[in-house]
Design a protein around this motif. Structure first.
Motif, PDB file in Angstrom:
ATOM      1  N   ILE A 331      -6.786  -3.428   3.415  1.00  0.00           N
ATOM      2  CA  ILE A 331      -5.732  -2.897   2.788  1.00  0.00           C
ATOM      3  C   ILE A 331      -4.920  -1.832   3.334  1.00  0.00           C
ATOM      4  O   ILE A 331      -5.323  -1.041   3.893  1.00  0.00           O
ATOM      5  CB  ILE A 331      -6.709  -1.988   1.335  1.00  0.00           C
ATOM      6  CG1 ILE A 331      -7.555  -3.038   0.731  1.00  0.00           C
ATOM      7  CG2 ILE A 331      -5.579  -1.340   0.462  1.00  0.00           C
ATOM      8  CD1 ILE A 331      -8.607  -2.334  -0.489  1.00  0.00           C
ATOM      9  N   ASN A 332      -3.582  -1.852   2.966  1.00  0.00           N
ATOM     10  CA  ASN A 332      -2.643  -1.098   3.610  1.00  0.00           C
ATOM     11  C   ASN A 332      -1.875  -0.368   2.446  1.00  0.00           C
ATOM     12  O   ASN A 332      -2.040  -0.721   1.230  1.00  0.00           O
ATOM     13  CB  ASN A 332      -1.632  -1.759   4.568  1.00  0.00           C
ATOM     14  CG  ASN A 332      -2.348  -2.524   5.684  1.00  0.00           C
ATOM     15  OD1 ASN A 332      -3.225  -1.792   6.537  1.00  0.00           O
ATOM     16  ND2 ASN A 332      -2.591  -3.689   6.110  1.00  0.00           N
ATOM     17  N   TRP A 333      -1.251   0.643   3.024  1.00  0.00           N
ATOM     18  CA  TRP A 333      -0.416   1.487   2.066  1.00  0.00           C
ATOM     19  C   TRP A 333       1.048   1.655   2.406  1.00  0.00           C
ATOM     20  O   TRP A 333       1.237   1.675   3.572  1.00  0.00           O
ATOM     21  CB  TRP A 333      -1.165   2.835   1.935  1.00  0.00           C
ATOM     22  CG  TRP A 333      -2.234   2.853   1.130  1.00  0.00           C
ATOM     23  CD1 TRP A 333      -3.513   2.656   2.115  1.00  0.00           C
ATOM     24  CD2 TRP A 333      -2.790   2.630  -0.018  1.00  0.00           C
ATOM     25  NE1 TRP A 333      -4.501   2.508   0.888  1.00  0.00           N
ATOM     26  CE2 TRP A 333      -3.953   2.342  -0.274  1.00  0.00           C
ATOM     27  CE3 TRP A 333      -1.940   2.699  -1.326  1.00  0.00           C
ATOM     28  CZ2 TRP A 333      -4.766   2.334  -1.516  1.00  0.00           C
ATOM     29  CZ3 TRP A 333      -2.490   2.520  -2.581  1.00  0.00           C
ATOM     30  CH2 TRP A 333      -3.950   2.313  -2.643  1.00  0.00           C
ATOM     31  N   LYS A 334       1.996   1.305   1.510  1.00  0.00           N
ATOM     32  CA  LYS A 334       3.279   1.477   1.769  1.00  0.00           C
ATOM     33  C   LYS A 334       3.454   2.870   1.979  1.00  0.00           C
ATOM     34  O   LYS A 334       3.254   3.785   1.166  1.00  0.00           O
ATOM     35  CB  LYS A 334       4.208   0.963   0.672  1.00  0.00           C
ATOM     36  CG  LYS A 334       3.954  -0.524   0.653  1.00  0.00           C
ATOM     37  CD  LYS A 334       5.044  -1.097  -0.394  1.00  0.00           C
ATOM     38  CE  LYS A 334       4.575  -2.680  -0.894  1.00  0.00           C
ATOM     39  NZ  LYS A 334       4.967  -3.201  -2.144  1.00  0.00           N
ATOM     40  N   PRO A 335       4.421   3.215   3.126  1.00  0.00           N
ATOM     41  CA  PRO A 335       4.891   4.510   3.063  1.00  0.00           C
ATOM     42  C   PRO A 335       5.995   4.982   2.026  1.00  0.00           C
ATOM     43  O   PRO A 335       6.669   3.895   1.674  1.00  0.00           O
ATOM     44  CB  PRO A 335       5.448   4.682   4.598  1.00  0.00           C
ATOM     45  CG  PRO A 335       5.860   3.212   4.719  1.00  0.00           C
ATOM     46  CD  PRO A 335       5.025   2.391   4.100  1.00  0.00           C
ATOM     47  N   ALA A 336       5.960   6.189   1.719  1.00  0.00           N
ATOM     48  CA  ALA A 336       5.416   7.253   1.989  1.00  0.00           C
ATOM     49  C   ALA A 336       4.869   7.815   0.523  1.00  0.00           C
ATOM     50  O   ALA A 336       3.641   8.395   0.864  1.00  0.00           O
ATOM     51  CB  ALA A 336       6.155   8.401   2.653  1.00  0.00           C
TER      52      ALA A 336
END
Ligand code: AMP
Ligand code: GLY
Length: 437
Positions: A331-336
């Motif tokens: 799982i990754n997260w879009k900045p910001a």
């Protein structure tokens, strides 16, 4: 594994902005087969899924089970607390059909605040100190022994509204009458929790839990009061920004170690294999994070702000959580940052005005970096979109900074017009990231 690449039919239970955001994200999955929604009267959901033509009634489980069998549903995603507490996950789990959302035994952590407090006390989870009463006279006597007015909460489910934070002792005593005698929140007020008022700032920490692995999502800060500067009654939530509430890894690790792990261990000892979202509503006090409440589902509107930044295949992630394979997904997260502004209807949270025509939704949705989710809207006989609930629309801006995310959300939210529109103007305004701006 070829088996993992097969398409999956999904049934999504629930009809608010949270579910619209989940449907929007599920639609982006290449593995999604058919998406069925239980609440097609929500125009946002109607645009993304096909209607479930069976009643979602826990007392009539055969019809809904049959619907799932016939349509080869591989994953059921349950959004709201009521069906979870009623045991929908228990009824729908079957070989070849995974359910995202805890069983009734797990959902009790949210549905029965008195029981949750007992569990937390036994597990030494840091929380607001308090007591539970079923007798109004005893509750009042206890309040009179306190130095400061305590917080009074209906023990059962009350859509986030069953909490009264009194300013005076008289208000605290009156809260007992309102909850237990006048039953302003219905049967949720059969028992009350009376607890110390904590000072600090709030954080919503939501974690995916598959019974074995815990993945803590980005923290958010909700704004529970109806009015600017935290005035007015408690609501289900008037806006969220993400990340917010807690932004340092050490405090997140502390919440995981002191709150999430011991709570899940205590549930496990009670025989509960919790799979879904465990959501800790926290007060970050000078003495560290303390639990105000647990929810056993995605927060609304936390989910909308989280989905705007979630950078993974939601279908894969929910399926992995439901089948104890959470450690296999990335799982990754879009900045910001993202910022979700809730647009409500006049009269919310008591008696919102419905049937009022809404303009400007398309223009708001056309603002780059903005998503508009339908929470309490429907189409009238002419096909026009009108208000149909308390929280009407959720406008989410996402950008390279919280300042940008806020500016986008408000630019779009200002394009939406209807008689009796209510919205806070200070969502995210007090975030440390904006200090000095
Ligand atoms: P809850 O549904 O228990 O999270 O309560 C709703 C809201 O009431 C929280 O988000 C807080 O803003 C407020 N609240 C609840 N309990 C307390 C407490 N012990 N001290 C201060 N504020 C509280
Ligand atoms: N936003 C608070 C809740 O979902 O309960």
């Amino acid at each position: 594994m070829t088996q993992n690449r097969e398409s999956v039919n999904v049934m999504l239970v629930g009809g608010g902005g949270r579910e619209h955001a989940l449907a929007w994200k599920l639609r982006q999955s290449p593995r999604l087969g058919n998406l069925f929604v239980t609440n097609p009267e929500n125009p946002g959901l109607a645009a993304l899924g096909r209607p479930v033509d069976a009643p979602i009634d826990i007392r009539a489980p055969f019809q809904i089970q049959r619907f799932c069998d016939k349509n080869r549903i591989g994953l059921v995603v349950i959004g709201p607390e009521e069906p979870l507490a009623a045991g929908l996950a228990d009824v729908l789990a079957a070989p070849g059909r995974a359910v995202f959302g805890p069983t009734a035994a797990g959902a009790r952590l949210e549905a029965d605040k008195a029981w949750a407090k007992q569990l937390m006390r036994a597990a030494s989870v840091p929380m607001a100190d308090g007591r539970t009463f079923t007798d109004p006279a005893a509750a009042k006597m206890y309040i009179e022994t306190r130095e400061d007015p305590p917080v009074v909460k209906a023990s059962g489910l009350a859509k986030g509204k069953g909490v009264i934070v009194p300013q005076t002792m008289a208000e605290a005593l009156d809260a007992i009458d309102r909850i237990m005698i006048k039953r302003e929140f219905g049967d949720a007020g059969r028992s009350v929790v009376v607890e110390e008022r904590l000072e600090g700032h709030e954080a919503s920490v939501l974690a995916l839990v598959d019974g074995r692995t815990i993945y803590v999502l980005e923290a958010c800060q909700d704004h529970k009061r109806l009015g600017d500067n935290d005035t007015g009654p408690n609501t289900g939530g008037m806006g969220v920004y993400c990340p917010g509430g807690i932004t340092d890894d050490a405090t997140i690790a502390q919440v995981q170690a002191e709150v999430l792990v011991p709570t899940l261990d205590a549930l496990r000892c009670d025989g509960v294999d919790f799979r879904g979202v465990l959501y800790a509503g926290l007060m970050i006090t000078p003495g560290g994070p303390k639990v105000l409440e647990f929810n056993t589902r995605f927060g609304d509107p936390e989910c909308q702000a989280l989905m705007a930044r979630f950078d993974a295949d939601l279908l894969e992630v929910l399926l992995a959580t439901a089948t104890r394979r959470l450690d296999e997904v990335e799982i990754n997260w879009k900045p910001a940052a993202s910022c979700c502004v809730v647009i409500a209807s006049e009269g919310y949270p008591v008696n919102p005005r419905t049937g009022v025509p809404i303009e400007g939704i398309d223009a708001a949705a056309a603002v780059p970096g903005v998503q508009v989710f339908h929470a309490g809207t429907k189409r009238d006989a002419t096909g026009a979109i009108v208000t149909a609930g308390g929280r009407v629309l959720n406008v989410v801006g996402a950008g390279d900074s919280l300042a940008e995310a806020r500016a986008l959300a408000y630019r779009a939210a200002d394009l939406i017009r209807f008689t009796g529109k209510v919205m806070r103007r200070d969502i995210g305004a007090r975030a440390p990231a904006l200090a000095g701006q």
